[in-house]
Design a protein around this motif. Structure first.
Motif, PDB file in Angstrom:
ATOM      1  N   GLU A 198       0.830  -1.202   0.000  1.00 30.93           N
ATOM      2  CA  GLU A 198       0.000   0.000   0.000  1.00 30.93           C
ATOM      3  C   GLU A 198       0.870   1.260   0.000  1.00 30.93           C
ATOM      4  O   GLU A 198       0.614   2.215  -0.755  1.00 30.93           O
ATOM      5  CB  GLU A 198      -0.925   0.011   1.212  1.00 30.93           C
ATOM      6  CG  GLU A 198      -1.794   1.257   1.295  1.00 30.93           C
ATOM      7  CD  GLU A 198      -2.436   1.460   2.654  1.00 30.93           C
ATOM      8  OE1 GLU A 198      -2.627   2.628   3.042  1.00 30.93           O
ATOM      9  OE2 GLU A 198      -2.745   0.456   3.342  1.00 30.93           O
ATOM     10  N   SER A 199       1.900   1.280   0.832  1.00 32.97           N
ATOM     11  CA  SER A 199       2.793   2.442   0.896  1.00 32.97           C
ATOM     12  C   SER A 199       3.483   2.682  -0.448  1.00 32.97           C
ATOM     13  O   SER A 199       3.651   3.825  -0.884  1.00 32.97           O
ATOM     14  CB  SER A 199       3.840   2.250   1.994  1.00 32.97           C
ATOM     15  OG  SER A 199       3.237   2.244   3.272  1.00 32.97           O
ATOM     16  N   HIS A 200       3.899   1.605  -1.109  1.00 35.44           N
ATOM     17  CA  HIS A 200       4.496   1.740  -2.433  1.00 35.44           C
ATOM     18  C   HIS A 200       3.503   2.363  -3.412  1.00 35.44           C
ATOM     19  O   HIS A 200       3.856   3.271  -4.188  1.00 35.44           O
ATOM     20  CB  HIS A 200       4.950   0.377  -2.941  1.00 35.44           C
ATOM     21  CG  HIS A 200       5.288   0.364  -4.406  1.00 35.44           C
ATOM     22  ND1 HIS A 200       6.395   1.010  -4.924  1.00 35.44           N
ATOM     23  CD2 HIS A 200       4.638  -0.192  -5.475  1.00 35.44           C
ATOM     24  CE1 HIS A 200       6.427   0.848  -6.235  1.00 35.44           C
ATOM     25  NE2 HIS A 200       5.376   0.129  -6.598  1.00 35.44           N
ATOM     26  N   ALA A 236       5.209   6.204  -1.458  1.00 34.59           N
ATOM     27  CA  ALA A 236       6.080   6.422  -0.310  1.00 34.59           C
ATOM     28  C   ALA A 236       7.297   5.497  -0.294  1.00 34.59           C
ATOM     29  O   ALA A 236       8.262   5.772   0.420  1.00 34.59           O
ATOM     30  CB  ALA A 236       5.286   6.243   0.991  1.00 34.59           C
ATOM     31  N   LEU A 237       7.249   4.386  -1.041  1.00 34.24           N
ATOM     32  CA  LEU A 237       8.353   3.430  -1.092  1.00 34.24           C
ATOM     33  C   LEU A 237       8.704   3.132  -2.535  1.00 34.24           C
ATOM     34  O   LEU A 237       7.816   2.961  -3.373  1.00 34.24           O
ATOM     35  CB  LEU A 237       7.977   2.107  -0.390  1.00 34.24           C
ATOM     36  CG  LEU A 237       7.615   2.128   1.087  1.00 34.24           C
ATOM     37  CD1 LEU A 237       7.247   0.726   1.539  1.00 34.24           C
ATOM     38  CD2 LEU A 237       8.741   2.681   1.924  1.00 34.24           C
ATOM     39  N   ASP A 284      12.252  -1.014  -5.656  1.00 39.02           N
ATOM     40  CA  ASP A 284      13.410  -1.776  -5.179  1.00 39.02           C
ATOM     41  C   ASP A 284      13.338  -1.999  -3.675  1.00 39.02           C
ATOM     42  O   ASP A 284      13.576  -3.120  -3.189  1.00 39.02           O
ATOM     43  CB  ASP A 284      14.717  -1.052  -5.530  1.00 39.02           C
ATOM     44  CG  ASP A 284      15.057  -1.131  -7.012  1.00 39.02           C
ATOM     45  OD1 ASP A 284      14.474  -1.977  -7.715  1.00 39.02           O
ATOM     46  OD2 ASP A 284      15.906  -0.343  -7.458  1.00 39.02           O
ATOM     47  N   TYR A 285      13.024  -0.943  -2.943  1.00 37.76           N
ATOM     48  CA  TYR A 285      12.949  -1.059  -1.481  1.00 37.76           C
ATOM     49  C   TYR A 285      11.830  -2.012  -1.083  1.00 37.76           C
ATOM     50  O   TYR A 285      11.997  -2.866  -0.201  1.00 37.76           O
ATOM     51  CB  TYR A 285      12.719   0.313  -0.857  1.00 37.76           C
ATOM     52  CG  TYR A 285      12.644   0.283   0.659  1.00 37.76           C
ATOM     53  CD1 TYR A 285      13.803   0.289   1.432  1.00 37.76           C
ATOM     54  CD2 TYR A 285      11.413   0.237   1.307  1.00 37.76           C
ATOM     55  CE1 TYR A 285      13.735   0.251   2.812  1.00 37.76           C
ATOM     56  CE2 TYR A 285      11.335   0.188   2.689  1.00 37.76           C
ATOM     57  CZ  TYR A 285      12.496   0.199   3.445  1.00 37.76           C
ATOM     58  OH  TYR A 285      12.430   0.151   4.812  1.00 37.76           O
ATOM     59  N   LEU A 286      10.682  -1.881  -1.743  1.00 39.89           N
ATOM     60  CA  LEU A 286       9.551  -2.749  -1.424  1.00 39.89           C
ATOM     61  C   LEU A 286       9.905  -4.214  -1.625  1.00 39.89           C
ATOM     62  O   LEU A 286       9.662  -5.049  -0.740  1.00 39.89           O
ATOM     63  CB  LEU A 286       8.363  -2.381  -2.317  1.00 39.89           C
ATOM     64  CG  LEU A 286       7.192  -3.374  -2.295  1.00 39.89           C
ATOM     65  CD1 LEU A 286       6.529  -3.395  -0.934  1.00 39.89           C
ATOM     66  CD2 LEU A 286       6.180  -3.042  -3.396  1.00 39.89           C
TER      67      LEU A 286
END
Length: 377
Positions: free
Chosen positions: A352-354, A358-359, A362-364
């Protein structure tokens, strides 16, 4: 002689509560010495309340199958193999979802998976047919936008994860169900996330705040939401007592209806119950075709295969069961290992944040992969 009193816990929606209450008289006629007091918790509580806590308070528990890994390890539920249930009696893999380590831990009383849902009046306004795959879905988004309409979906928390799971399975690259395997194939995961972002661009931004119930409520009440490709079906929204009844369809995945992530609910018996035989009598009653047919006629969503083929039940629910049968028969079962629920809760929030920006992708993907291998309790 005093009656045996059982306490049961379900979740708070007419699809869950009304069928149990409606069929209670039939059970008590059969077992007049047993009475059941049903209680309900919210959908969020249903998704995350620890089963051992519920098993310490309630004899009968309506639950979701991701709890099965914990149930098998903890021993908080009673094994139900003595009921003699067969996979072929239930639609899709409904019964299999409650089998863990060779034992059955719950009776399927509700069957569901991610399918599509539409507003028939709005679809008729733009002269559109339900899309059969993702390419047709994107075309529908374009046509709808030109008519002042939008697509819809519920992507709050865990519902983002379920849509990701469904797309991965549909693409033929399902996520791992065991902790000792890599969670996903990276290229496929990136592709699935891209499909989700493309879909989101055709939806109002508030879909990131909606769970399954909110999605159905919004589609039934608003005048701008024409079609949702993936949501856990609530067939009761197709009943005629809604001002704007909805219509359900097979999942229009990139590869057709296959791969949708199965949901539904099962009825479990607490191993701590002092009234095991009485609780087992109710579990046996709940598994019957006659009982689940009764469930269907009181806003329920039965798991028995014959109910999905029943013409009267389909007429009541706008053909929902006929029109989504191909999807549920090809469903994917999500992970159920002990500790998975920690992954499910956090993983959904991460996706959801991605989607909110917000993300990074790659980080997700890195966080999801690490979370999967470290989710054991």
């Amino acid at each position: 002689m005093a009656k045996i009193r059982l306490n049961g816990m379900t979740w708070d929606h007419r699809r869950a509560v009304d069928p149990l209450l409606a069929m209670q008289q039939a059970f008590e006629r059969e077992c007049p010495d047993i009475e059941i007091a049903w209680h309900a918790r919210s959908l969020s509580g249903f998704e995350c309340t620890p089963i051992d806590e519920l098993a310490s308070e309630y004899d009968l528990i309506v639950l979701d199958h991701p709890f099965m890994g914990f149930a098998a390890r903890s021993g908080c539920l009673l094994e139900l193999d003595s009921l003699g249930l067969a996979d072929g009696d239930f639609v899709g893999p409904s019964l299999a979802t409650y089998r863990m380590e060779g034992k059955l831990w719950a009776v399927p009383i509700d069957a569901a998976c991610q399918v599509a849902v539409s507003r028939p009046d709005l679809m008729a306004r733009i002269g559109a047919a339900p899309p059969r795959d993702w390419l047709e879905l994107i075309r529908l988004a374009q046509v709808s936008k030109g008519q002042g309409l939008r697509l819809a979906i519920g992507l709050k928390g865990v519902h983002s994860l379920m849509t990701f799971f469904t797309l991965m399975a549909n693409l033929g690259t399902p996520c791992a169900i065991q902790q000792d395997a890599a969670l996903f194939e990276p290229a496929a995961a990136r592709y699935a996330l891209g499909l989700m972002r493309d879909l989101l661009s055709g939806c109002p931004p508030e879909v990131l705040d909606w769970n399954s119930i909110a999605l159905h409520d919004q589609m039934a009440s608003r005048s701008d939401l024409v079609f949702c490709p993936a949501v856990y079906c609530y067939a009761t929204y197709a009943e005629a007592d809604h001002v704007h009844s909805l219509r359900f369809h097979d999942f229009p995945g990139p590869s057709g209806p296959r791969g949708s992530t199965i949901g539904g609910t099962g009825l479990a018996v607490s191993a701590a119950s002092y009234q095991r035989e009485a609780a087992l009598a109710y579990a046996r009653f709940a598994a019957r075709l006659s009982t689940q047919t009764g469930f269907a006629h009181h806003h329920g969503q039965p798991a028995r295969r014959e109910c999905w083929e029943d013409e009267a039940i389909n007429a009541r629910f706008g053909g929902c069961y006929h029109d989504t049968r191909a999807t549920i028969e090809q469903c994917w079962i999500r992970p159920r290992y002990d500790g998975y629920l920690a992954f499910q809760e956090t993983g959904g929030d991460l996706i959801e944040s991605h989607l909110r920006g917000a993300l990074s992708e790659d980080y997700l993907l890195d966080r999801l992969a690490r979370l999967h291998v470290g989710a054991s309790t």
